[in-house]
Design a protein around this motif. Structure first.
Motif, PDB file in Angstrom:
ATOM      1  N   GLY A 227       1.020  -1.156   0.026  1.00  0.00           N
ATOM      2  CA  GLY A 227       0.233   0.128  -0.051  1.00  0.00           C
ATOM      3  C   GLY A 227       0.695   1.028   0.132  1.00  0.00           C
ATOM      4  N   LEU A 228       1.911   1.208   0.790  1.00  0.00           N
ATOM      5  CA  LEU A 228       3.020   2.410   0.775  1.00  0.00           C
ATOM      6  C   LEU A 228       3.341   2.615  -0.620  1.00  0.00           C
ATOM      7  CD1 LEU A 228       4.996   1.709   4.114  1.00  0.00           C
ATOM      8  CD2 LEU A 228       3.078   3.230   3.877  1.00  0.00           C
ATOM      9  N   GLY A 229       3.737   1.442  -1.109  1.00  0.00           N
ATOM     10  CA  GLY A 229       4.453   1.331  -2.400  1.00  0.00           C
ATOM     11  C   GLY A 229       3.533   2.133  -3.640  1.00  0.00           C
ATOM     12  N   VAL A 230       2.059   1.924  -3.550  1.00  0.00           N
ATOM     13  CA  VAL A 230       1.538   2.427  -4.424  1.00  0.00           C
ATOM     14  C   VAL A 230       1.266   3.886  -4.262  1.00  0.00           C
ATOM     15  CG1 VAL A 230      -1.096   2.646  -5.179  1.00  0.00           C
ATOM     16  CG2 VAL A 230      -0.204   0.612  -4.368  1.00  0.00           C
ATOM     17  N   ILE A 231       1.303   4.415  -3.125  1.00  0.00           N
ATOM     18  CA  ILE A 231       1.445   6.044  -2.652  1.00  0.00           C
ATOM     19  C   ILE A 231       2.740   6.418  -3.319  1.00  0.00           C
ATOM     20  CG2 ILE A 231       1.214   8.004  -1.089  1.00  0.00           C
ATOM     21  CD1 ILE A 231      -0.597   5.949   0.577  1.00  0.00           C
ATOM     22  N   ILE A 232       3.878   5.902  -3.072  1.00  0.00           N
ATOM     23  CA  ILE A 232       5.134   6.462  -3.565  1.00  0.00           C
ATOM     24  C   ILE A 232       5.183   6.415  -4.940  1.00  0.00           C
ATOM     25  CG2 ILE A 232       7.522   5.877  -3.436  1.00  0.00           C
ATOM     26  CD1 ILE A 232       7.301   4.655  -0.668  1.00  0.00           C
ATOM     27  N   GLY A 233       4.759   5.305  -5.793  1.00  0.00           N
ATOM     28  CA  GLY A 233       4.766   5.085  -6.973  1.00  0.00           C
ATOM     29  C   GLY A 233       4.154   6.068  -7.907  1.00  0.00           C
ATOM     30  N   TYR A 234       3.135   6.655  -7.383  1.00  0.00           N
ATOM     31  CA  TYR A 234       2.275   7.760  -7.838  1.00  0.00           C
ATOM     32  C   TYR A 234       2.372   9.256  -7.648  1.00  0.00           C
ATOM     33  CZ  TYR A 234       0.315   3.941 -10.442  1.00  0.00           C
ATOM     34  OH  TYR A 234      -0.098   2.732 -11.384  1.00  0.00           O
ATOM     35  N   VAL A 235       3.173   9.483  -6.460  1.00  0.00           N
ATOM     36  CA  VAL A 235       3.181  11.050  -6.254  1.00  0.00           C
ATOM     37  C   VAL A 235       3.656  11.743  -7.086  1.00  0.00           C
ATOM     38  CG1 VAL A 235       5.382  10.781  -4.934  1.00  0.00           C
ATOM     39  CG2 VAL A 235       3.560  12.432  -3.897  1.00  0.00           C
ATOM     40  N   GLU A 236       4.845  11.102  -7.494  1.00  0.00           N
ATOM     41  CA  GLU A 236       5.330  11.818  -8.797  1.00  0.00           C
ATOM     42  C   GLU A 236       4.594  12.285 -10.279  1.00  0.00           C
ATOM     43  OE1 GLU A 236       9.002  13.339  -9.042  1.00  0.00           O
ATOM     44  OE2 GLU A 236       8.248  13.418  -7.102  1.00  0.00           O
ATOM     45  N   ASP A 237       3.833  10.977 -10.562  1.00  0.00           N
ATOM     46  CA  ASP A 237       3.090  11.092 -11.506  1.00  0.00           C
ATOM     47  C   ASP A 237       2.014  12.464 -11.376  1.00  0.00           C
ATOM     48  OD1 ASP A 237       4.074   9.158 -12.888  1.00  0.00           O
ATOM     49  OD2 ASP A 237       2.520   7.730 -12.191  1.00  0.00           O
ATOM     50  N   ALA A 238       1.650  12.514 -10.018  1.00  0.00           N
ATOM     51  CA  ALA A 238       0.452  13.618  -9.745  1.00  0.00           C
ATOM     52  C   ALA A 238       1.091  15.060 -10.029  1.00  0.00           C
ATOM     53  CB  ALA A 238      -0.199  13.320  -8.298  1.00  0.00           C
ATOM     54  N   ARG A 239       2.426  14.911  -9.421  1.00  0.00           N
ATOM     55  CA  ARG A 239       3.036  16.385  -9.332  1.00  0.00           C
ATOM     56  C   ARG A 239       3.671  16.762 -10.674  1.00  0.00           C
ATOM     57  NH1 ARG A 239       6.620  15.122  -3.924  1.00  0.00           N
ATOM     58  NH2 ARG A 239       4.809  15.165  -2.522  1.00  0.00           N
ATOM     59  N   GLU A 240       3.922  15.777 -11.428  1.00  0.00           N
ATOM     60  CA  GLU A 240       4.264  16.062 -12.978  1.00  0.00           C
ATOM     61  C   GLU A 240       3.006  16.581 -13.778  1.00  0.00           C
ATOM     62  OE1 GLU A 240       5.743  12.281 -14.378  1.00  0.00           O
ATOM     63  OE2 GLU A 240       7.633  12.256 -13.144  1.00  0.00           O
ATOM     64  N   LYS A 241       1.829  16.209 -13.253  1.00  0.00           N
ATOM     65  CA  LYS A 241       0.588  16.715 -14.026  1.00  0.00           C
ATOM     66  C   LYS A 241       0.045  17.985 -13.313  1.00  0.00           C
ATOM     67  CE  LYS A 241      -0.477  12.259 -16.012  1.00  0.00           C
ATOM     68  NZ  LYS A 241      -1.239  11.144 -16.381  1.00  0.00           N
ATOM     69  N   GLY A 242       0.768  18.610 -12.403  1.00  0.00           N
ATOM     70  CA  GLY A 242       0.501  19.674 -11.740  1.00  0.00           C
ATOM     71  C   GLY A 242      -0.277  19.629 -10.555  1.00  0.00           C
ATOM     72  N   GLY A 243      -0.397  18.409 -10.071  1.00  0.00           N
ATOM     73  CA  GLY A 243      -1.143  18.346  -8.693  1.00  0.00           C
ATOM     74  C   GLY A 243      -0.250  17.640  -7.764  1.00  0.00           C
ATOM     75  N   ASP A 244      -0.822  16.936  -6.748  1.00  0.00           N
ATOM     76  CA  ASP A 244       0.113  16.408  -5.645  1.00  0.00           C
ATOM     77  C   ASP A 244      -1.069  15.342  -5.106  1.00  0.00           C
ATOM     78  OD1 ASP A 244       1.956  15.927  -4.288  1.00  0.00           O
ATOM     79  OD2 ASP A 244       1.777  17.628  -2.810  1.00  0.00           O
TER      80      ASP A 244
END
Lengths: 120, 151
Positions: free
Chosen positions: A61-78
């Motif tokens: 579960g931790l890994g899912v969050i870590i794995g996508y936080v950069e994707d959200a930031r790259e798209k202007g979010g978080d």
């Protein structure tokens, strides 16, 4: 609660998507959460995870969050986390160093407002 | 007649239980439910029961993913023993063994940068149980975890 032991509820408040999780975020339930998180980032990358009612979170579960936080930031979010009165989940995030990479809020509204004040 | 609580009885005697499953994550909820019941009846509080659940899940996931390379048709045996205030959990398998000495705690900044989705399993087990060892006996590899009621 669904048969897998994780309930996922989504709502949009002031252009921020709140994903509320209840139950256990583990190896068995993480794939469903990952699908929803990935789709949400595509729709609206400003996300708050409400984890107040999570029983526990494991490394997957931790890994899912870590794995996508950069994707959200790259798209202007978080991805930000709303968490209070949940000592086991708070302890897991603390010992794994999550506060170094993700913003935590103990008040949901403050989390929502943070997207307006810091430009993300 | 005054009934003695089950947890008090268990503190005074040994209780053991063994569960055999296939190496499939679909079995994880069943094992966790059994682990939670066993720990609770042994006298562990809710938070400790959750730490036990996390530890069991991390060891199970390691066995399924790494020891059995995600094959679902292999066997895992989970043994629970509560004796003298100590819960012992032994997860046995016949896959590839794990070397704890080679395990290194991952840096969260690096994991985020690389978008890696793992790396905390053994770390969490070590934080949540009093003792973790891996080994091999009679053809079975195992993870052995111990947690005391006193902690």
């Amino acid at each position: 609660m669904d048969k897998k032991g994780l309930n996922i509820h989504k709502e949009v408040v002031e252009e921020v998507t709140i994903i509320k999780l209840s139950g256990s975020l583990n190896a068995y339930t993480a794939p469903e959460f990952e699908t929803i998180l990935r789709d949400t980032i595509d729709e609206n990358p400003k996300i708050i995870l409400d984890l107040c009612n999570l029983d526990y979170i494991s490394s997957i579960g931790l890994g899912v969050i870590i794995g996508y936080v950069e994707d959200a930031r790259e798209k202007g979010g978080d991805i930000r986390i709303f968490l209070k009165n949940n000592s086991i989940v708070e302890e897991i995030f603390e010992i794994t160093g999550f506060p170094k990479i993700i913003k935590f809020f103990d008040d949901k509204n403050s989390g929502i407002q943070s997207f307006k004040t810091d430009g993300s | 007649m005054i009934k003695t609580p089950v947890s008090k009885v268990l503190k005074q005697m040994a209780a053991d239980l063994s569960v055999k499953i296939h190496s499939d994550i679909d079995y994880i909820p069943y094992v966790l439910s059994i682990a939670n019941s066993f720990a609770k009846i042994s006298g562990f509080d809710d938070k400790s029961c959750k730490k036990i659940a996390v530890s069991i899940e991390e060891a199970l996931t390691n066995i399924i993913k790494y020891s059995y390379d995600n094959r679902k048709d292999k066997v895992i045996i989970i043994e629970f023993l509560f004796e003298n205030g100590v819960l012992t959990m032994k997860l046995k398998h016949k896959g590839v063994g794990f070397n704890l000495d080679e395990y290194k705690v991952k840096d969260i900044e690096q994991l985020k940068k690389e978008k890696k989705k793992g790396g905390f399993g053994i770390f969490l087990i070590r934080k949540f149980v009093d003792e973790l060892t891996v080994g091999e006996e009679r053809g079975w590899k195992y993870y052995l975890m111990k947690k005391s009621l006193k902690r």
